[in-house]
Design an enzyme around this catalytic site. Sequence first.
Site: not given
Length: 532
Positions: A277-279, A281
């Site tokens: 997930s974006k959170r 990286g």
Amino acid sequence: MKNKTRVRFAPSPTGFMHIGNFRSALYDYLFAVHTGGDFILRIEDTDKKRFVEGAVESLLKTLDWAGLEYDEGVFQTTEIKDDNTNVIESKNYPGVLEVGEFGPYIQSEKLEVYKKYAEQLVKDGHAYYCFCEPERLEEMRAEQAAEKRPPIYDRYCLNHVTPDEINAKLKENCSYTIRLKIPKDETLEFEDAVRGKVKFETNLVDDQVLLKSDGFPTYHLANVIDDHDMQITHVIRGEEWLSSTPKHLLLYRFFGWTPPIFAHLPLLLNADKSKLSKRQGDVAVEDYIKKGYLKEAIINFVAFLGWNPGNGETQEIFTLSELADKFDMTHVHKGGAVFDIKKLDWINAQWIKKISILDLYQRSLEFLETKDFYLNAPAEKKAEKYVKKVLSVERARLLKLDEVGEDAKFFFKTALHYDTELLRWKECEDFETKKSLQLSKETLEGMADVDFEFDPENATNEALQRIMQTFMQVAEKNFTDEDGKTDRGQLLWPLRVALTGEQWSPSPFEVAQILGKAESLERLDKAIQKLN
Ligand code: GLU
């Protein structure tokens, strides 16, 4: 004769290309090339809510950048291989071309076809009209959630709306959707090329909307119709689509079509095994390009996210065509694939060392041109040959191109600023440091100009060996104690600091050779002055 394999990548233009999507594209490509089949690019743009302006163009650019060439489908340019193929300009995306005999390859340009098929399913009793308002559906879902029941449509319209009422509502132009009628009490089974036998209970599958109230098909309907129309033999896609497969299998059955072979690729995971997930990286390919990961490294790394060549293969660095040679479905893993950024860094470093200096120079320029130390450097320090020389030394330690020059700023500066203390080797007195620098100066002065010449594009650098040997001999002669031990640092440490102004750097021989004789002498003079 065995039928040719036909594999498609079918992205939705919802923004930048996610690493997971890129992996699907790569595996599609590798499988198509490995099996001598066709690779097709189709755009699945039926979800208007998630559509992002410019996403189609950016998708095409990323595939082109990666060199994942396809035979058919949607193209940005006129670089079309075969002059005889059908080429049309896209109606919905000006400037974009559709090439091949199975078009349209852009789903928003095929709405009538999907609608016809949806109505056919209604006629055959495999689908039904649903007139439920969004508010009713929301209430129903809230109730189901409160009672911890699966969020499945309650078939109100199938069970309570009579054929006459349906006709009346259609005549009045009431808003409707068409839903798939999932047969009850059945176990659906299919053989996944990665996961083996997969089973689904139909009682847990929702009566999927096939045609939305805006006349657009949902992904499920359009995807199945297109895979059939385009004669796709293998559907290779992420595990997140596995739960949709029973719906697709039923559609194939109801249309009387043979389904393709499905291969669901393992999930991509963060280091802590949560879903990538974006959170935690970056997840867009573009982010990695911007950071200076080479396309060869990204491809090499992504290929191993869920696959390895097996057969005791220990090689880790592969070109795209080597990967296509080796790629096979039997070595795709079932378990989630951890996205290990350290591994990507390592692979990138290998590729930075592997490409030619000219290539490295060309790719580094756009990064250098954003950096003050480079922009402010005098012209001779920005000259192609000089920068190539710097790169030939720096690349041994470089992980990513956005770091280019950062540990080599001293090559681009005209004046160095450093603490005089840094020149001191161990407990040496200032006069000893000065003597050592004088000695280096004399040594350099005595060397031939040709010793400072080398071709950065040629790996053999005999002149560097000569510089090194000369200094080693001087060190031996001047800094060897009674026990025969030579303290080379006494000569080389002050020399290196004088040339670089840094605590850590490449060897003084490499630095001197790149700076050249005159500038090296100048820097030595400045260091000596600092000690006066
Ligand atoms: N349009 C889907 C996506 O965005 C394609 C899934 C599939 O390959 O069936 O990933």
